[in-house]
Design an enzyme around this catalytic site. Sequence first.
Site, mmCIF file in Angstrom:
data_model
loop_
_atom_site.group_PDB
_atom_site.id
_atom_site.type_symbol
_atom_site.label_atom_id
_atom_site.label_comp_id
_atom_site.label_asym_id
_atom_site.label_seq_id
_atom_site.Cartn_x
_atom_site.Cartn_y
_atom_site.Cartn_z
ATOM 1 N N TYR A 213 0.872 -1.189 0.000
ATOM 2 C CA TYR A 213 0.000 0.000 0.000
ATOM 3 C C TYR A 213 0.900 1.228 0.000
ATOM 4 O O TYR A 213 1.898 1.281 0.716
ATOM 5 C CB TYR A 213 -0.885 -0.003 1.256
ATOM 6 N N GLU B 161 -3.617 7.414 -3.994
ATOM 7 C CA GLU B 161 -3.507 6.170 -3.250
ATOM 8 C C GLU B 161 -3.294 5.033 -4.239
ATOM 9 O O GLU B 161 -4.127 4.834 -5.123
ATOM 10 C CB GLU B 161 -4.787 5.942 -2.450
#
Lengths: 290, 399
Positions: free
Chosen positions: B118, B206
């Site tokens: 991530y 993101e």
Amino acid sequence: MSIWIEQTSRVIVQGITGHAGMMHSASCLAYGTKIVGGVTPGKGGEVVHGNVPVFNTVAEACAAVYPDVSFIAVPAPHATDAILEAIDAEIPLVVCLTEGIPVHDMLRIRRCLVGSKTRLIGPNGPGLIAPGKCKVGIIPNEICKEGSIGIVSRSGTLLFEAIYQLTSLGYGQSTCIGIGGDPVVGTSFTDVLRAFNDDPQTEVIVLIGEIGGNAEEVAADFIRQHVHKPVVGYIAGRRTPEGKRMGHAGAMIAGNTGTALSKINALQTAGVEIAQNVTDVGSIVAKVLG
Amino acid sequence: MNVHEYRAKELLKSFHISVPFGVCIEENTPSAIAAVLKAFKDRPKVAVKAQIHAGGRGKGHFKENGTSGVRLVETEYAAEVVADMFGKTLVTNQTGSDGKVVHKVYVTETVAVAREFYLSLLIDRDRQCPVLMASDSGGCDVETVAKESPEKVLTFPVDPLSGLQPFQARRVAYLLQLSGEAFKECVDLVLNLYRAFVASDACLIEINPLVLTKEGHLSALDCKMQLDDNARFRHDNFASFDDPNEVDPTEAEAKSVGIHNYVALDGDIACLANGAGLGMATLDLLDALGGKAANFLDIGDTASAEQIEAGFRILLKHPKTRGVFVNIFGGTLPCDRVAQGLISAAETVVLRVPCVMRLMGNRKNEGFTLLQRSGLSVFATEDLTQAVETIVRETKAAL
């Protein structure tokens, strides 16, 4: 004493020859604010409002008229440059009304303010007024009255609402400040609370917050530890659904943070009297003053 | 403003961040779909991804048939799956129960994944600076990971003046336990991501998941991006990111007349106020006194007569409107301009529902006079509580 501005404050207006600049500076002059000059690149040498000289740069204005406040009324694409110019000229107080400054610009401005000689109020706010003494911004002249209540608000119109209620009930204000509705602003609730706490004229503080971010929670912490004056609070946005941007870029609930409830709880825990509705602000102040 | 995955990835690619090859299909015709799929004919499998402005698409489902918004399919069946997604309503944990209708479908190559990470950059308003977040647990909800095992998430602030530094990028690469070429790729990727973040005026980028492929390279498998609407003036390309299908039609109409703050809600009283704070306080007060707002239009303090009139027209013709409530505290804005706005709007759209106007501040008396002379059935007052009580009562009575 008021905070940050007073009768003797010498104000320049950046963007004075524009529509907003002319209109707002006229209203400030009418209130008695000492506007000693204006700045518009390319308009240096002109004179507006009968006797206010216009300069090409803030540096020139500083050399000629010694301002201690700059009122910035320029559109968003030029506002960042205007604020940085005022910081560079070491003007102690800069008040910026501009709505729509990109957040990355505000992050850089915040860093430039650290260690500088400047305090920035705003952007995206109504400015401030010390009733009976000086006004820098767009708070309506006629609703204010000199007195002992200090008011700080994120929202402009809610600031007007609170001032109006207090004046109607006979309570005057020491200073009224709108810190602005953007997620990144120059002056925080805590900065204003500290100043009101130290200001001998201010007896009661009114804090008007809204959903989004944690500025109210931080303010609550400061109140609990440092503020020895009574504080009345109101938080707008109790009925606002999560994830919706409510006009103010800063007013958005993300996840479980930034809710009205969390802010109200924090403020109540710090001993703040909470007005449930905006229409109750005046009566709660009256109650606090006994 | 939200950006579709396929546009976000184009942007990443322009900053030298590797993404899987993909093409977005915007037209549901066999020929359009076939033309795109031709580019994938040598690959046994493709990923078919519904493009909506919401996350959680893989775990979401279509209302119509229960299938997922992201599907891995054999290329020979891809055309069918693509065609099937168009026009269907995808419900994810971020769309609400109404879901969102799919108008674009993105087809990408599949990637052999060795590990998932991530990585994100966002603006942290509480710290007032950009923040980088990285984790070696990719593909899942980072907030859950952060809560349950905070040691797995690396979070650090970035100085907006000096920018993200190589040592910070190396911290990410070490956290992800990369080595050799992949380590170098990661450092470059993080630095490039920060460049993209600043240069594009992003509020959020993101990448979840960022994957290490079996071949040992990094690739951004999915990307969520939000750009700062305030920065529109310096980005000619922002307009191209707008997708009219993703915007509430009333909001789009408000925007077209220059009113940028419109929020749709689920009640029946249309609200117009000057200022976001006053608007929110109005909604709270309505709720406290038994009413519910259908929407909220913030005309700000500088709206022109034409904008105000257009704003009223939008509210009056909205199907959910059973009452109209106006709350104005005029600082710069003259109250009579708002009153005139309603009067002008009522000339083209009949005022069939109860209307209450609270006017305070700049030129309020002129506003009251205009309303009185207009002959419109509008209850006007300067008392906010009385105004709200009246609109709640009259809206209920008119049902």
